[in-house]
Design an enzyme around this catalytic site. Structure first.
Site, PDB file in Angstrom:
ATOM      1  N   TYR A 122       0.811  -1.209   0.000  1.00 29.90           N
ATOM      2  CA  TYR A 122       0.000   0.000   0.000  1.00 29.90           C
ATOM      3  C   TYR A 122       0.847   1.262   0.000  1.00 29.90           C
ATOM      4  O   TYR A 122       1.703   1.465   0.871  1.00 29.90           O
ATOM      5  CB  TYR A 122      -0.905  -0.025   1.235  1.00 29.90           C
ATOM      6  CG  TYR A 122      -2.013   0.996   1.245  1.00 29.90           C
ATOM      7  CD1 TYR A 122      -3.155   0.823   0.481  1.00 29.90           C
ATOM      8  CD2 TYR A 122      -1.938   2.128   2.058  1.00 29.90           C
ATOM      9  CE1 TYR A 122      -4.194   1.741   0.517  1.00 29.90           C
ATOM     10  CE2 TYR A 122      -2.962   3.051   2.104  1.00 29.90           C
ATOM     11  CZ  TYR A 122      -4.093   2.855   1.324  1.00 29.90           C
ATOM     12  OH  TYR A 122      -5.116   3.769   1.364  1.00 29.90           O
ATOM     13  N   SER A 159       1.047  -7.839   1.372  1.00 23.63           N
ATOM     14  CA  SER A 159       0.029  -6.927   1.876  1.00 23.63           C
ATOM     15  C   SER A 159      -0.933  -6.540   0.745  1.00 23.63           C
ATOM     16  O   SER A 159      -1.602  -7.413   0.193  1.00 23.63           O
ATOM     17  CB  SER A 159       0.683  -5.713   2.531  1.00 23.63           C
ATOM     18  OG  SER A 159      -0.265  -4.955   3.244  1.00 23.63           O
ATOM     19  N   GLN A 160      -1.008  -5.267   0.356  1.00 22.85           N
ATOM     20  CA  GLN A 160      -1.838  -4.922  -0.790  1.00 22.85           C
ATOM     21  C   GLN A 160      -1.436  -5.746  -2.017  1.00 22.85           C
ATOM     22  O   GLN A 160      -2.285  -6.203  -2.781  1.00 22.85           O
ATOM     23  CB  GLN A 160      -1.704  -3.443  -1.122  1.00 22.85           C
ATOM     24  CG  GLN A 160      -2.460  -3.027  -2.387  1.00 22.85           C
ATOM     25  CD  GLN A 160      -2.190  -1.583  -2.781  1.00 22.85           C
ATOM     26  OE1 GLN A 160      -3.019  -0.724  -2.568  1.00 22.85           O
ATOM     27  NE2 GLN A 160      -1.016  -1.321  -3.337  1.00 22.85           N
ATOM     28  N   ASP A 215      -0.627 -10.074  13.484  1.00 23.29           N
ATOM     29  CA  ASP A 215      -0.719  -9.000  12.489  1.00 23.29           C
ATOM     30  C   ASP A 215      -1.919  -8.097  12.783  1.00 23.29           C
ATOM     31  O   ASP A 215      -3.068  -8.521  12.643  1.00 23.29           O
ATOM     32  CB  ASP A 215      -0.861  -9.624  11.096  1.00 23.29           C
ATOM     33  CG  ASP A 215      -0.757  -8.604   9.975  1.00 23.29           C
ATOM     34  OD1 ASP A 215      -0.888  -7.386  10.235  1.00 23.29           O
ATOM     35  OD2 ASP A 215      -0.560  -9.029   8.818  1.00 23.29           O
ATOM     36  N   HIS A 236       2.826  -7.466  10.916  1.00 22.16           N
ATOM     37  CA  HIS A 236       2.579  -7.381   9.477  1.00 22.16           C
ATOM     38  C   HIS A 236       3.837  -7.569   8.634  1.00 22.16           C
ATOM     39  O   HIS A 236       3.745  -7.757   7.428  1.00 22.16           O
ATOM     40  CB  HIS A 236       1.904  -6.041   9.146  1.00 22.16           C
ATOM     41  CG  HIS A 236       1.298  -5.996   7.778  1.00 22.16           C
ATOM     42  ND1 HIS A 236       0.416  -6.955   7.325  1.00 22.16           N
ATOM     43  CD2 HIS A 236       1.445  -5.105   6.757  1.00 22.16           C
ATOM     44  CE1 HIS A 236       0.050  -6.672   6.089  1.00 22.16           C
ATOM     45  NE2 HIS A 236       0.663  -5.556   5.718  1.00 22.16           N
TER      46      HIS A 236
END
Length: 322
Positions: free
Chosen positions: A92, A187-188, A273, A302
């Protein structure tokens, strides 16, 4: 951060019912068809870098609505024949950065493409180069609520389309073995890998690392971390928009794409996370049509498994290709 989600035993069996629009498949088939109809050929420019063992190309391809999207395409120096290929998506608000920053896949004998995420690239790293020429209605700072009043206008409709059409682009390259393409991201980027796998057939593997953009209804109510908190802040002001917001998000839920992804998957999850709660990752993994192995990092947040996890991804890919 202590464990705050379901117990490991509960996570392993967690397969919730995810809201899915009746026209989910029609929506995405139409979205991709409209963008493919106006697509122009990908353009590659070989660039000079200090890297003597790889060939680096500045790639521009047609994404959503024909918008030009930037990427890096990198292969071992002198490559002429088709190689297994990794298509990677970013986290992100990171951009594609500089090509020397991510060379592990190329150093392992793969062709590698890394997509610049439109309008992102100013939160960390070394920047991006792709604008998003589309406007938005009222939204919270960030990207999660841009156009969220309407699935047709939602920001991630454009980004998910970009992710799928990058695979179209690299399949045309002589250095790419079109039958041995895998997608990955953290992640993203992991959420984009799941979406791309759900929208694209014929992939050899999917490797979502601590993926974002999964099981929105649980994530938004469970974590107090951004980016999911962008949605909370939006709804705290737009109090009458709750139903429409989650209707829009149901078109973009990673679990719905996972249920359509026919390539085998190797997920990672961090049990502490606070950004992408473990249950949201398992919601996607346990719906994954092609079957999913999940690597747990019990004491990580994370950041997940970092370099240890890349080694495990590389071993998993080698086994898939064997």
């Amino acid at each position: 951060m202590p464990r705050f989600d379901l117990s490991p035993a509960e996570l392993h069996d967690y397969r919730p019912t995810i809201a899915e629009p009746a026209d989910f498949d029609e929506f995405w088939q139409r979205t991709l068809a409209e963008s493919r109809a106006v697509a122009q050929p990908a353009e590659r420019t070989r660039i000079e870098t200090p890297l003597t063992l790889v060939d680096v190309y500045d790639l521009s391809f047609s994404g959503f609505g024909g918008d030009r999207v930037r990427a890096w395409f990198v292969v071992p120096a002198g490559t002429t024949g088709p190689l297994p290929t990794i298509v990677e998506y970013n986290g992100y608000n990171g951009g594609r950065g500089l090509p020397h920053e991510r060379l592990a896949w190329v150093a392992s004998g793969y062709a590698w493409a890394f997509m610049d995420t439109r309008a992102q690239g100013s939160g960390w790293g070394t920047g991006g180069a792709t604008p998003d020429p589309h406007g938005t209605g009222p939204s919270v700072a960030g990207f999660m609520t841009r156009g969220i009043h309407d699935p047709e206008q939602y920001y991630y409709r454009r980004v998910f389309t970009d992710a799928a059409l990058l695979i179209d682009a690299v399949r045309s390259f002589p250095e790419v073995d079109s039958d041995r393409i895998a997608v990955t991201g953290t992640s993203q980027g992991g959420g984009l890998a799941i979406a791309a796998a759900g929208l694209t057939s014929g992939l050899v593997g999917v490797m979502p690392d601590v993926p974002f953009l999964c099981h929105f209804e649980r994530a938004v109510g469970l974590t107090d971390s951004d980016p999911y908190q962008e949605i909370v802040r939006y709804l705290s002001v737009h109090r009458d928009a709750v139903e429409q917001t989650f209707t829009t998000l149901s078109y973009f839920d990673g679990a719905n794409f996972a249920a359509r992804a026919d390539a085998p998957a190797f997920y990672s999850v961090a049990l502490m996370d606070p950004v992408c709660p473990p249950s949201t990752v398992y919601a996607a993994a346990n719906h994954h049509r092609g079957g999913a192995e999940v690597m747990e990092y019990p004491f990580n947040q994370h950041e997940g498994g970092l370099g240890i996890h890349w080694q495990r991804q590389a071993a998993w890919m080698a086994a898939r290709l064997a």
